[in-house]
Design an enzyme around this catalytic site. Structure first.
Site, PDB file in Angstrom:
ATOM      1  N   GLY A 102      -6.768   4.860  -0.669  1.00 20.76           N
ATOM      2  CA  GLY A 102      -8.117   4.920  -0.127  1.00 20.76           C
ATOM      3  C   GLY A 102      -8.956   3.762  -0.617  1.00 20.76           C
ATOM      4  CE1 TYR A 149      -3.489   2.701   0.339  1.00 22.53           C
ATOM      5  CE2 TYR A 149      -2.250   3.450   2.262  1.00 22.53           C
ATOM      6  CZ  TYR A 149      -3.234   3.656   1.310  1.00 22.53           C
ATOM      7  OH  TYR A 149      -3.962   4.824   1.324  1.00 22.53           O
TER       8      TYR A 149
END
Length: 540
Positions: free
Chosen positions: A79, A72
């Site tokens: 998001g 990530y």
């Protein structure tokens, strides 16, 4: 310009006039450092150790970026779009795009000192070695601060969770040479022009860097630190205006005795009472409450002034504790950590982990707590002012402190203005942090609204200054109308300084707005405290 230098770095320890890099923990930047950069134009310098920490964290990110596993912020979207794996050839574009798309603020421009605090605090975290940003990006951030280039940031755009995203994005946009910024001359121009004029090369963002520049509580923290600095001055100023009102109302200073406050040992209360007692020392006006119209006790707004102001002081102490903890933090998501186990490893066992440290709740709460305290302090000051103007409660003063009541209105409408300000303070005391609006397709389904809490506190602090200025204006006039009684030496020093500042004393009606503006400036720039402390010494 203050040329105070901050050497920003990881695990910093306090040195002689600078912050010295230490052992790999979060940067030890102080509130004084933030104020020096935000308001004093202080220069910023990266230490060798900070550069080394930046480089080490970057090695971990580069190693992870080379692996096929999605990580990530390094090789994924953001998001609600974090499930998409981004191929290497699109990752630089991804970082540019997050900055551009998130620079979506609207409304009026945010003040220069707020933006400088925001930029400096983001730089502080970047240099912690937990963000994975390259040293050259951090150096460019420092270069913008040192050149006096201030990105245009707008009022609206932060929900106080996932950091102050839109405000920080506008700052990151300027690093890329895009968007608008204000130069050291105060003129807003394209950021590319300003960078070129100062020989600063725009940055080309790489994996994780765009996200790392946006994900922090820096805006709300910067405004908290500046509000605390302002409130430190205003709470001492409120002790002075309360003392002057007590004196003008012929009240008793016996309620300020230290032994009374020792049996309810709140430290803020004791400090406020001590300040009031120091201002009133030597007064010939106090203690006349048993004269022509005897009264057993003064009204609450006079008698309980230390208790109310003291509660606000203790609220500030808690807020400082939160601010200090936040200053010691490295807020980002994801963060770079050394060692341990994880699904993704870099060189030396480092890893990148998602977390929730960006949530602004700790800062948002204290911002709202302070707004409540500010509203109450303004409210009690207004009640004292109203008492000074009411002939039925002022113990011998003329109605509205007018020269010829009926022909003159005196300070009647000055109190209207003060009352309007206090009413606004009460509205601003409604907590922003009690609200939450889900965003990002319900991925970010609980937010702090800390930026909003900070913005309304900033307005509240501004209005409190005006409220105290009106009380000062009324109290000094009332003291001067007490003919035949000698005020305290500290009171005389205040009146003399106030008159020298252009604020006129008793007399026929005149255009009041200039007097009130001058009294506001007298409180705001510290001249009120300076005048008092020539007699009392430093107040607590």
């Amino acid at each position: 310009m203050d040329m105070h230098t901050v050497v920003n770095g990881e695990g910093a320890k306090r040195g002689l006039g600078r912050v010295v890099v230490g052992d790999g923990r979060a940067s030890r930047v102080t509130a004084s450092d933030v104020l020096a950069v935000a308001r004093g134009g202080a220069r910023v310098q990266l230490s060798e150790e900070a550069v080394a920490a930046l480089a080490a964290a970057r090695e971990i990110v580069d190693a992870l970026a080379a692996k096929p596993d999605p990580v990530y912020g390094v090789s994924t979207g953001f998001g609600a779009l974090a499930t998409r794996h981004i191929s290497p050839e699109l990752r630089a574009q991804l970082q540019r795009n997050i900055v551009r798309s998130h620079a979506a603020g609207m409304g009026p421009r945010v003040e220069r000192d707020v933006v400088r605090a925001l930029m400096f605090l983001r730089l502080k975290t970047v240099c912690s070695g937990h963000t994975g940003v390259r040293p050259e990006v951090a150096q460019t951030m420092a270069d913008l601060l040192n050149a006096g280039i201030t990105p245009v940031v707008h009022e609206y755009g932060s929900l106080g969770c996932s950091g102050d995203l839109a405000p920080l994005s506008h700052c990151a946009l300027a690093l890329m040479g895009e968007g608008d910024a204000e130069g050291p001359d105060g003129v807003v121009r394209p950021a590319a022009e300003l960078l070129a004029a100062h020989g600063i090369q725009p940055v080309e963002l790489r994996e994780k860097e765009g996200l790392a520049l946006l994900n922090g509580t820096d805006g709300m923290l910067g405004m908290l630190i500046m509000a605390l600095a302002d409130l430190d001055r205003l709470y001492r100023s409120a002790d002075v205006t309360a003392a002057l009102s007590l004196e003008a109302l012929l009240g008793t200073d016996k309620v300020l005795a230290p032994e009374l406050h020792a049996i309810r040992p709140h430290p803020g209360q004791a400090a406020s009472a001590a300040n009031m007692a120091a201002v009133l020392k030597g007064s010939g006006l106090t203690g006349h409450h048993q004269d022509d119209a005897p009264r057993v006790q003064d009204a609450y707004s006079v008698r309980c002034a230390p208790q109310v102001a003291g509660a606000g002081r203790d609220t500030m102490a808690h807020a400082r504790l939160v601010a200090d903890r936040e200053l010691a933090s490295a807020v980002d998501n994801p963060v770079v950590l050394p060692g341990g186990t994880s699904q993704a490893f870099g060189t030396g066992g480092g890893r990148v982990e998602s977390n929730g440290n960006f949530h602004g709740a700790p800062v948002a709460y204290v911002l709202d707590f302070l707004a409540v305290a500010v509203a109450d302090l303004g409210s009690i000051a207004e009640r004292r002012t109203d008492r000074l103007l009411d002939k039925n409660r002022s113990h011998g003063l003329p109605p509205f402190l007018a020269d010829d009541a009926g022909v003159d209105s005196g300070l009647m409408i000055a109190q209207y203005t003060q009352a309007a300000l206090v009413s606004e303070l009460k509205r601003l005391a409604v907590p922003a942090s009690a609200d939450s609006i889900p965003s990002s397709a319900m991925q970010e389904d609980h937010v702090s609204m800390g930026w909003s809490a900070a913005r309304k506190l900033r307005t509240a602090v501004d209005n409190l200054t005006r409220v105290l200025a009106v009380e000062l204006y009324a109290a000094t006039r009332a003291v001067e109308l007490r003919e035949g009684l000698s005020p305290a030496p500290a009171t005389r020093a205040v009146i003399e300084a106030l008159r020298e500042a252009g604020v006129q004393g008793p007399g026929p009606d005149r255009f009041l707005a200039p007097d009130l503006a001058a009294a506001d400036a007298f409180v705001r720039d510290g001249r009120l405290l300076a005048a008092v402390e020539t007699v009392t010494g430093p107040l607590l």
